[in-house]
Write a protein that holds these residues in place. Structure first.
Motif, short mmCIF file in Angstrom:
data_model
loop_
_atom_site.label_atom_id
_atom_site.label_comp_id
_atom_site.label_asym_id
_atom_site.label_seq_id
_atom_site.Cartn_x
_atom_site.Cartn_y
_atom_site.Cartn_z
N GLU A 65 0.80 -1.23 0.00
CA GLU A 65 0.00 0.00 0.00
C GLU A 65 0.84 1.28 0.00
OE1 GLU A 65 -3.61 0.11 -0.31
OE2 GLU A 65 -3.04 -1.88 -0.97
N SER A 109 4.41 1.08 8.67
CA SER A 109 3.64 1.45 7.48
C SER A 109 2.28 1.97 7.89
CB SER A 109 3.49 0.22 6.57
OG SER A 109 2.85 0.57 5.37
N TRP A 111 -1.57 2.70 6.99
CA TRP A 111 -2.61 2.20 6.08
C TRP A 111 -3.67 3.25 5.79
CZ3 TRP A 111 -1.48 -2.00 3.60
CH2 TRP A 111 -0.74 -3.01 4.19
N TYR A 116 -2.02 1.24 11.35
CA TYR A 116 -0.59 1.05 11.12
C TYR A 116 -0.23 -0.43 11.11
CZ TYR A 116 0.64 5.95 11.75
OH TYR A 116 0.76 7.30 11.58
N LEU A 130 -1.21 -5.40 13.28
CA LEU A 130 -2.06 -4.36 12.71
C LEU A 130 -2.67 -3.60 13.87
CD1 LEU A 130 -3.52 -3.00 10.31
CD2 LEU A 130 -5.37 -4.66 10.67
N GLU A 132 -5.45 -1.08 14.79
CA GLU A 132 -6.71 -0.60 14.24
C GLU A 132 -7.48 0.13 15.34
OE1 GLU A 132 -9.40 0.55 13.29
OE2 GLU A 132 -10.73 -1.01 12.61
N ASP A 145 -1.02 -9.42 12.08
CA ASP A 145 -1.12 -9.31 10.63
C ASP A 145 -0.36 -10.46 9.97
OD1 ASP A 145 -1.07 -8.54 7.95
OD2 ASP A 145 -0.73 -6.45 8.38
N TYR A 163 -4.79 -6.71 2.13
CA TYR A 163 -5.04 -5.38 1.56
C TYR A 163 -5.17 -5.42 0.03
CZ TYR A 163 -0.14 -6.50 1.54
OH TYR A 163 1.03 -7.17 1.41
#
Length: 188
Positions: A65, A109, A111, A116, A130, A132, A145, A163
């Motif tokens: 992404e 990273s 998202w 992240y 991940l 969220e 993840d 993703y």
């Protein structure tokens, strides 16, 4: 060639041939002095594979992404570097104990929508998590993840990450260590 070397070669090839959203070119890799400065600022070492990505391939700008964040003082305007984001998240967690940020969990990273991808730098396999935060409560905002950074990179290389447009949204496993890691991490 070792499995790690093969993976770095594949990632390097894809990194040089694709640009994530917002990146116009692949940034130069960081030097070992910058890596050492980043680790000193963080207070922990990066997993070997993550360090190699930054030192051998580029200072962010490749990967799933939006790509990896710059490590310390990266070139992407408007997006904080991984180290800066980690420190901000840790400080925010100190100010708001309902949303602690686990020690050693480096955002790598972004998202979008405050999500992240993060590497657990204290886990032997460099588990990718991940974050969220739209879940409502901090303990429900963390998911595994990928069991390792290697697995996460392979999913990207193979076009099989959650993703991807053609992928079904997976049932993510909650990160079981959140409570333990935040309780221990609040002292540092």
């Amino acid at each position: 060639m070792t499995e790690s070397e093969q993976l770095l070669t594949l990632v390097g090839t894809k990194a040089h041939n694709t640009r994530p959203w917002g990146w116009t070119s692949l940034p130069e890799p960081v030097d070992t002095a910058t890596l050492a400065r980043a680790e000193a600022t963080l207070g922990f070492r990066l997993p070997a594979l993550l360090a190699e990505l930054y030192v051998r391939i580029g200072d962010g700008g490749f990967g799933p992404e939006y790509g990896l964040l710059p490590l310390l003082d990266g070139p992407l305007a408007g997006e904080p570097a991984a180290v800066v984001q980690y420190l901000a998240n840790r400080e925010s967690g100190r100010k708001d104990p309902d949303w602690p940020w686990p020690a050693g969990v480096l955002p790598i990273s972004h998202w979008g929508c405050a999500l992240y991808a993060c590497v657990d730098c204290h886990s032997p396999q460099a588990t990718v998590l991940l974050f969220e935060p739209n879940a409502g409560e901090a303990e429900h905002a963390w998911f595994v993840d990928a069991p390792s950074l290697t697995d996460w990179l392979r999913a990207w290389l193979d076009g099989k990450g959650w993703y991807e447009e053609k992928s079904e949204e997976p049932e993510m496993t909650p990160w079981a260590d959140f409570r333990i890691r935040t309780a221990l991490g609040q002292v540092s």
